[in-house]
Design a protein around this motif. Sequence first.
Motif, PDB file in Angstrom:
ATOM      1  N   ASN A  12      43.610 130.299  36.598  1.00 39.26           N
ATOM      2  CA  ASN A  12      45.259 129.136  37.080  1.00 39.26           C
ATOM      3  C   ASN A  12      44.528 128.597  37.471  1.00 39.26           C
ATOM      4  O   ASN A  12      45.320 127.221  37.953  1.00 39.26           O
ATOM      5  N   PHE A  15      45.843 126.338  34.127  1.00 40.53           N
ATOM      6  CA  PHE A  15      46.624 126.497  34.166  1.00 40.53           C
ATOM      7  C   PHE A  15      47.462 125.263  35.282  1.00 40.53           C
ATOM      8  O   PHE A  15      47.921 124.070  34.838  1.00 40.53           O
ATOM      9  N   ASN A  16      46.835 125.079  36.234  1.00 41.87           N
ATOM     10  CA  ASN A  16      47.125 124.071  36.787  1.00 41.87           C
ATOM     11  C   ASN A  16      46.713 122.584  36.498  1.00 41.87           C
ATOM     12  O   ASN A  16      47.217 121.958  36.488  1.00 41.87           O
ATOM     13  N   SER A  48      61.357 133.411  41.324  1.00 43.64           N
ATOM     14  CA  SER A  48      60.324 133.538  40.114  1.00 43.64           C
ATOM     15  C   SER A  48      59.044 134.669  41.012  1.00 43.64           C
ATOM     16  O   SER A  48      58.662 134.154  42.134  1.00 43.64           O
ATOM     17  N   SER A  49      58.481 135.467  39.711  1.00 42.72           N
ATOM     18  CA  SER A  49      56.789 135.892  40.774  1.00 42.72           C
ATOM     19  C   SER A  49      56.053 135.464  40.763  1.00 42.72           C
ATOM     20  O   SER A  49      54.570 135.847  41.125  1.00 42.72           O
ATOM     21  N   SER A  50      55.622 133.890  40.565  1.00 42.94           N
ATOM     22  CA  SER A  50      54.318 132.751  40.324  1.00 42.94           C
ATOM     23  C   SER A  50      54.412 132.348  41.434  1.00 42.94           C
ATOM     24  O   SER A  50      54.940 131.829  41.911  1.00 42.94           O
ATOM     25  N   LYS A  51      53.033 132.372  41.919  1.00 40.35           N
ATOM     26  CA  LYS A  51      52.661 131.439  42.909  1.00 40.35           C
ATOM     27  C   LYS A  51      52.448 130.001  42.455  1.00 40.35           C
ATOM     28  O   LYS A  51      52.329 129.489  44.012  1.00 40.35           O
ATOM     29  N   ASN A  52      52.761 129.732  41.635  1.00 40.62           N
ATOM     30  CA  ASN A  52      52.174 128.248  41.044  1.00 40.62           C
ATOM     31  C   ASN A  52      54.058 127.091  41.213  1.00 40.62           C
ATOM     32  O   ASN A  52      54.193 126.917  40.507  1.00 40.62           O
ATOM     33  N   CYS A  53      55.355 128.543  41.743  1.00 37.01           N
ATOM     34  CA  CYS A  53      56.772 128.279  41.037  1.00 37.01           C
ATOM     35  C   CYS A  53      57.258 126.372  41.423  1.00 37.01           C
ATOM     36  O   CYS A  53      57.496 125.487  41.414  1.00 37.01           O
ATOM     37  N   ASP A  71      59.417 133.300  45.951  1.00 39.60           N
ATOM     38  CA  ASP A  71      58.298 133.135  44.604  1.00 39.60           C
ATOM     39  C   ASP A  71      57.235 133.658  44.426  1.00 39.60           C
ATOM     40  O   ASP A  71      56.803 134.893  45.859  1.00 39.60           O
ATOM     41  N   GLY A  72      55.801 133.831  44.443  1.00 44.62           N
ATOM     42  CA  GLY A  72      54.671 134.610  44.623  1.00 44.62           C
ATOM     43  C   GLY A  72      53.972 134.678  45.803  1.00 44.62           C
ATOM     44  O   GLY A  72      53.496 135.310  45.885  1.00 44.62           O
TER      45      GLY A  72
END
Length: 164
Positions: A12, A15-16, A48-53, A71-72
């Motif tokens: 994560n 990704f960020n 979205s499943s993403s917590k970063n959506c 989202d997530g």
Amino acid sequence: METVCGLGNRKNEAFNDVLNKEGVEVYQSTVDLIKKLKDEGLRVGVASSSKNCKAVLERAGILDLFETRVDGVVSAEIGLKGKPEPDIFTTAADNLGVSYDKTVVVEDAVSGVQAGAKGNFGLVLGIARENNHLELKTNGADIVVADIGEIGFAGIEEWFQTGL
């Protein structure tokens, strides 16, 4: 720490870092379609499943295009099941006050088209960004295209009028 959780945290963070340094790729045909839908008075949400959506949408400069975001983070807060269960899509439709049979689910993941089919949505549109047309179709997509520009607003409207 060298645990599954630690690995996830490092992923994560990486990704960020990429998100902040390189931004995101915006599919202009998708943004154009969303704007057309909104111009036509249709409701638009993101699931979205993403917590970063939220961070991704903010970085892309398109967060304001969506009336609801499920989202997530939201899923964790209210206990939604993940894909292939349709929970994020049904919650987004509920938030918008739209019936499932009049809702279009746009998905590029197999688990997402499975969720859309399981939720009995009006149209499950598969976006084959990974040359996975057949896999999306056999797992629940009503229509599969490589880019949303191939179907556009007129194609979606025709689907609801004729079911073709």
